[in-house]
Design a protein around this motif. Structure first.
Motif, PDB file in Angstrom:
ATOM      1  N   GLY A  89       0.811  -1.205   0.000  1.00 37.77           N
ATOM      2  CA  GLY A  89       0.000   0.000   0.000  1.00 37.77           C
ATOM      3  C   GLY A  89       0.842   1.251   0.000  1.00 37.77           C
ATOM      4  N   TYR A  90       0.162   2.377   0.208  1.00 39.88           N
ATOM      5  CA  TYR A  90       0.826   3.678   0.222  1.00 39.88           C
ATOM      6  C   TYR A  90       0.551   4.388   1.539  1.00 39.88           C
ATOM      7  N   GLY A  91       1.597   5.024   2.058  1.00 37.35           N
ATOM      8  CA  GLY A  91       1.468   5.789   3.283  1.00 37.35           C
ATOM      9  C   GLY A  91       1.547   7.274   2.993  1.00 37.35           C
ATOM     10  N   PRO A  92       1.739   8.113   4.007  1.00 36.05           N
ATOM     11  CA  PRO A  92       1.842   9.565   3.831  1.00 36.05           C
ATOM     12  C   PRO A  92       2.934   9.936   2.824  1.00 36.05           C
ATOM     13  N   GLY A  93       2.655  10.948   2.008  1.00 37.84           N
ATOM     14  CA  GLY A  93       3.648  11.407   1.044  1.00 37.84           C
ATOM     15  C   GLY A  93       3.882  10.453  -0.105  1.00 37.84           C
ATOM     16  N   GLY A  94       2.989   9.484  -0.282  1.00 40.02           N
ATOM     17  CA  GLY A  94       3.155   8.531  -1.378  1.00 40.02           C
ATOM     18  C   GLY A  94       4.184   7.450  -1.094  1.00 40.02           C
ATOM     19  N   VAL A  95       4.540   7.263   0.160  1.00 37.71           N
ATOM     20  CA  VAL A  95       5.517   6.243   0.539  1.00 37.71           C
ATOM     21  C   VAL A  95       4.977   4.853   0.215  1.00 37.71           C
ATOM     22  N   ALA A  96       5.803   4.039  -0.425  1.00 39.11           N
ATOM     23  CA  ALA A  96       5.429   2.659  -0.722  1.00 39.11           C
ATOM     24  C   ALA A  96       5.699   1.806   0.512  1.00 39.11           C
ATOM     25  N   SER A 208      11.875  11.627   0.584  1.00 42.28           N
ATOM     26  CA  SER A 208      12.106  12.464   1.770  1.00 42.28           C
ATOM     27  C   SER A 208      10.773  12.985   2.281  1.00 42.28           C
ATOM     28  N   LEU A 209      10.572  12.895   3.593  1.00 44.13           N
ATOM     29  CA  LEU A 209       9.310  13.309   4.185  1.00 44.13           C
ATOM     30  C   LEU A 209       9.446  14.600   4.980  1.00 44.13           C
ATOM     31  N   THR A 210       8.367  15.384   4.984  1.00 41.77           N
ATOM     32  CA  THR A 210       8.304  16.566   5.838  1.00 41.77           C
ATOM     33  C   THR A 210       8.110  16.103   7.275  1.00 41.77           C
ATOM     34  N   GLU A 211       8.165  17.010   8.210  1.00 42.70           N
ATOM     35  CA  GLU A 211       8.003  16.634   9.612  1.00 42.70           C
ATOM     36  C   GLU A 211       6.627  16.030   9.868  1.00 42.70           C
ATOM     37  N   ASP A 212       5.589  16.637   9.310  1.00 39.44           N
ATOM     38  CA  ASP A 212       4.233  16.111   9.509  1.00 39.44           C
ATOM     39  C   ASP A 212       4.079  14.732   8.880  1.00 39.44           C
ATOM     40  N   GLN A 213       4.595  14.592   7.650  1.00 41.23           N
ATOM     41  CA  GLN A 213       4.507  13.302   6.967  1.00 41.23           C
ATOM     42  C   GLN A 213       5.282  12.226   7.725  1.00 41.23           C
TER      43      GLN A 213
END
Length: 250
Positions: A89-96, A208-213
């Motif tokens: 699946g996909y998580g925050p920020g489009g993370v696989a 790379s994720l932002t702090e919220d992500q």
């Protein structure tokens, strides 16, 4: 073979995060029983079982516990019929995200995994929809003091490994899953029991994720880890050191 990978794999292992020994041992007991059922309950003739036993020893699981798990299967005792399943699946920020589980009830596990994704802004997808972004590899880890980088590189090459990543505290020996048992046994004979071993999903690239992500992504992993059925969670994200320091402060 290369000396170092550009990306450090981000993989959260349930056993490494659980603080309770009983929970760690329960996971390894399940892995041993699944492996014993998949072939002969003899580690000398069952590579998967040999690997499960070695992983349990790395976690300091008592020999009696290991032997008892094997005997339960060998003796035909009525035990839960666990099977390995994979969710993508996909998580925050489009993370696989790849979730590996071992379950005796697919409906229960699927429901728990789906709820975790939904609760934290993610979504399950079809099997195969994200795994193509990862490489399936065998990883055998030894502490840095086991050998110098050149010696470890040479030993790994002779054993049939594809790559060695020497990091700050460890050597990660990477190999093809089909060669895992051969490489594992050769290195075990030369250097003794590794500090970690197993098959992993390693991302080809990271996001790379932002702090919220990042905060939400870590919460998603924590919620997934709360499921007794979930064994491993792999994802293709990276978090800046400063952001990670903020998230882990206190």
């Amino acid at each position: 073979m290369a000396g170092h990978s550009q990306f450090k794999n981000i993989m959260h292992r349930k056993g490494a995060q659980d603080k309770k020994r009983a929970k760690i041992f329960a996971r390894h007991t399940r892995e041993i029983m699944v492996a014993a059922r998949s072939g002969l309950p003899d580690p000398e003739q069952n590579s998967a079982l040999r690997n499960a036993i070695m992983a349990a020893r790395v976690a300091n699981m008592p020999k009696d516990n290991i032997d008892r798990a094997i005997k339960r299967v060998a003796g035909g005792e009525e035990v839960a019929n666990y099977e390995d399943v994979r969710y993508e699946g996909y998580g925050p920020g489009g993370v696989a995200v790849i979730v590996e589980a071992s379950t005796d009830n697919r409906n229960r596990t699927a429901s728990e995994v789906r709820a975790a994704f939904s609760k934290l802004g993610g979504a399950l997808a079809e099997t195969g929809s994200v795994s193509f972004m990862f490489d399936r590899v065998g990883v055998i880890t030894y502490p840095l003091e086991t050998a110098d980088a050149d010696s470890m590189f040479e030993a790994a090459a002779e054993a049939g490994a594809d790559n060695v990543e020497t990091l700050d505290e460890q050597h990660d020996i990477i190999c093809n899953p089909d060669d895992f048992a051969t490489v594992r046994d050769a290195l075990n004979e030369r250097f003794g029991t590794p500090s970690e071993l197993g098959l992993q999903w390693r991302p080809q690239n990271t996001i790379s994720l932002t702090e919220d992500q990042a905060s939400t992504m870590l919460k998603l992993i924590d919620v997934l880890d709360e499921s007794d059925d979930v064994q491993n969670v792999s994802a293709n994200f990276e978090i800046d050191d400063e952001i990670m320091a903020k998230l882990t402060a206190g």
